[in-house]
Structure formats: C-alpha cells, structure tokens
Design an enzyme around this catalytic site. Structure first.
Site: not given
Ligand SMILES: Cc1cc2nc3c(=O)[nH]c(=O)nc-3n(C[C@H](O)[C@H](O)[C@H](O)COP(=O)(O)OP(=O)(O)OC[C@H]3O[C@@H](n4cnc5c(N)ncnc54)[C@H](O)[C@@H]3O)c2cc1C
Length: 302
Positions: A225, A295, A175
């Site tokens: 998580s 996380e 992660r």
């Molecule tokens: C129901 C549910 C289930 C989930 N299951 C999982 C799972 O199985 N495995 C898992 O790993 N995660 C899981 N997650 C967590 C989450 O979906 C992941 O971490 C996802 O990859 C985050 O993406 P985001 O675009 O929403 O990022 P955000 O929450 O918007 O941002 C997260 C971080 O990424 C950075 N970021 C976003 N976009 C960019 C970009 N273009 N360039 C640089 N930095 C960037 C942001 O600055 C921030 O620091 C889950 C979440 C939910 C709600």
C-alpha cells in the site's frame, strides 16, 4: 571521505562493504539510485564496530530490511546504508515466546510459528519484509499488528547503547513506532504468542493468502500500500472512485487489482512513482477533500 570510511570498514573486516551499491537491487519496487556506502555486517560485534566507525566519521546512515516499504529516489542515498543479513536471523522458541533476529523474514516467521501451533501471527502471513522493518512500521493486517504481539525489542541506539525496551515503550500506533522519531537499529524482537490449533491456523493463513493473491498484484514489483488509510476510510477506495485504476506515468502504474498499489512495469524511475503519487493526492483531494499521506517511506535524493 566515503572511500576512507569504506577502507576502514574493510580493514576491520566487518562484513560486506560496497561503494555505490544500486538500491534497486534491495527494494521490492526494484527502484532506487546508488547508496554511497553499503554495509552488511556479519555479526553483532561487527555491526557495533561499523556504527562506531560511521559515528566517528559523522556519516549519515540508514538501516534497511528487505526494502518492501521504501521508495529510494533516483540519485540514491548519501552516506551509509546498513543491511542486517544472515547474521541477524537467529530464531529461538521459548514455549510461547519467540525470540527472533531483526533480519528474519516476517512471512517465514508467521508460517513457522503457525506450524508450531502458536497463534497470534496469522495476520503476518502476507507481509513481506524483515522482523526489524515490521517493528519499525508496526506492520499489520486484518485488524492486528506488531503492537499486539511484541513483548520486547532489543535496540542499538545511535549513541552505541544497546537497550531492551518493552512493547508498551515502543510508542506504537497506526504504522508507526518510536523508531520513526529516534534513530536506532532493531536487533531482535520477542513476540508473545498463545497455543492454538495447528489446523485452524493453517486454514486461516491459507484463506488470507488466497484473498491476497486475488486482490493484490503480487506478480509485479510494488511496495504494498502506497498510502495510509485515512481515518474511517480506505485509500484504495478513494483512488478507485477517482477512476485512477490503470492510470500510468512513465513506467509506474496504479494497479488494476488494488488501487492503493503502484506497480513498476519495468525500469520505472522513482520520479515516475513520485509524480504518480502527487497526481493521485491531487485528484483525491479535489474530489473528496482528503489529504492522502504516504505509508511508503521516501528516502534519498531526487
Ligand atoms: C506485496 C506487499 C504487501 C504488503 N502488505 C503489507 C501489509 O499487509 N501490512 C503492512 O503493514 N505492510 C505491508 N507491506 C509493506 C511492508 O512489507 C512492511 O512495511 C514491512 O514491515 C517493511 O519491512 P522491510 O524489512 O521491508 O522494511 P524496509 O522497507 O527495508 O524499511 C522500512 C523502514 O524500516 C526501517 N528498518 C528496517 N529494518 C530495521 C531495523 N532492523 N531496525 C530499525 N529500523 C529498520 C528502515 O530504516 C525503514 O525506515 C507490503 C509490501 C508489499 C511489497
């Protein structure tokens, strides 16, 4: 100061520019105070322009994807928040390589490549968020993660330089990635997949989906998580063993379905969630001497 930067961005027609944008509208937890300045650039050129204006004004900034891994605190985010919108959702298929914009939905990508008969992304079928967020987090599930399939990422660094870097240069581990040490914006990812059996892929993805629907509280707002799994164990197991399923502070509650999820029962504040996080950490430490680390990323001001 913020107003001046907003005026400059508007004059430059970079895209959507908003002052005091409530971040609860941009996070899956539906929690978070206002961002001073919220910008959705409508092209790469306009993203570059935006970053130049922000850099000159020496404003702090943060990029967000779909806000599915973030706890934005109640007083919101100082400086600018940049969101990559539709302008960054281009998808190109080059045989077994997929070139995709950072704003693209990670789940939609997994489903689409599966339909094309490409294997390697089945794990991503239940990970909400954008391609950029998945690369930043090295998102993963079911024994796989982004590091296993990312060939290259195109990054706009803070100094304005655009660089292509290979998967092995991303410093991926559990992660985490280089982006958690050096601030940059992922513009695009190139994923390397293999030809597979369309039916097998669809079957596997349907099984994973069903399992998630049974074990995760997908109908309630959450950020997935909350804690990283400690080495050799599962945060959810430890929390459940402390009898904390269903434990509630304010409108934040440890999910009855999955102890590593905290759900928003409606109008929960970030303060409720933070207090619950700290309570869980204390209980798990007292019982197992394990320090749970979050996380989810906590951003902004309390
Ligand atoms: C129901 C549910 C289930 C989930 N299951 C999982 C799972 O199985 N495995 C898992 O790993 N995660 C899981 N997650 C967590 C989450 O979906 C992941 O971490 C996802 O990859 C985050 O993406 P985001 O675009 O929403 O990022 P955000 O929450 O918007 O941002 C997260 C971080 O990424 C950075 N970021 C976003 N976009 C960019 C970009 N273009 N360039 C640089 N930095 C960037 C942001 O600055 C921030 O620091 C889950 C979440 C939910 C709600």
């Amino acid at each position: 100061m913020i107003e001046q930067v907003a005026a400059q961005l508007m004059e430059a027609h970079v895209g959507q520019v908003t002052l005091n944008e409530p971040m609860k509208n941009h996070t899956t937890w539906k929690i978070g105070g206002p961002a001073d300045l919220f910008v959705v650039p409508d092209s790469l050129e306009n993203l570059k322009k935006t970053m130049e204006i922000i850099r000159k004004a020496q404003l702090t900034w943060k990029v967000i994807g779909r806000g599915s891994n973030m706890l934005v605190l109640d007083h919101g985010i100082r400086g600018a928040v940049i969101k990559l919108g539709e302008a960054f959702e281009e998808l190109r298929v080059e045989d077994e390589r997929i070139r995709v914009g950072a704003g693209y939905s990670f789940i939609k990508l997994a489903v689409q490549v599966g339909r094309m008969g490409l294997t390697g992304m089945e794990f991503a079928g239940g990970i909400p968020g954008s391609v950029g967020g998945a690369i930043y987090m090295n998102a993963g599930a079911l024994g796989s993660d982004v590091s296993k399939i990312l060939e290259e990422a195109v990054i706009l660094w803070e100094n304005g330089e655009i660089e292509r870097i290979t998967g092995s240069e991303m410093e991926f581990s559990y992660r985490t990635s280089i982006l958690q040490k050096r601030q940059g914006i992922v513009l695009e990812g190139v994923f390397s997949l293999r030809k597979g059996d369309r039916k097998e892929i669809a079957k596997l993805m349907a099984e994973h989906k069903e399992r998630r629907m049974l074990t995760q509280p997908l109908q309630e707002p959450s950020a997935g998580s909350v804690f990283r799994n400690p080495p050799g164990d599962h945060a959810g197991r430890l929390i459940e063993a402390c009898g904390l399923k269903g434990y509630r502070i304010g409108n934040a509650k440890v999910s009855e379905r999955h102890a590593n999820f905290i759900v928003n029962l409606g109008n929960a504040t970030a303060k409720d969630v933070l207090q619950l996080i700290q309570f869980i950490q204390k209980e798990v430490y007292q019982r197992f001497q394990v320090e749970l680390k979050t996380e989810v990323l906590v951003v902004g001001e309390a």
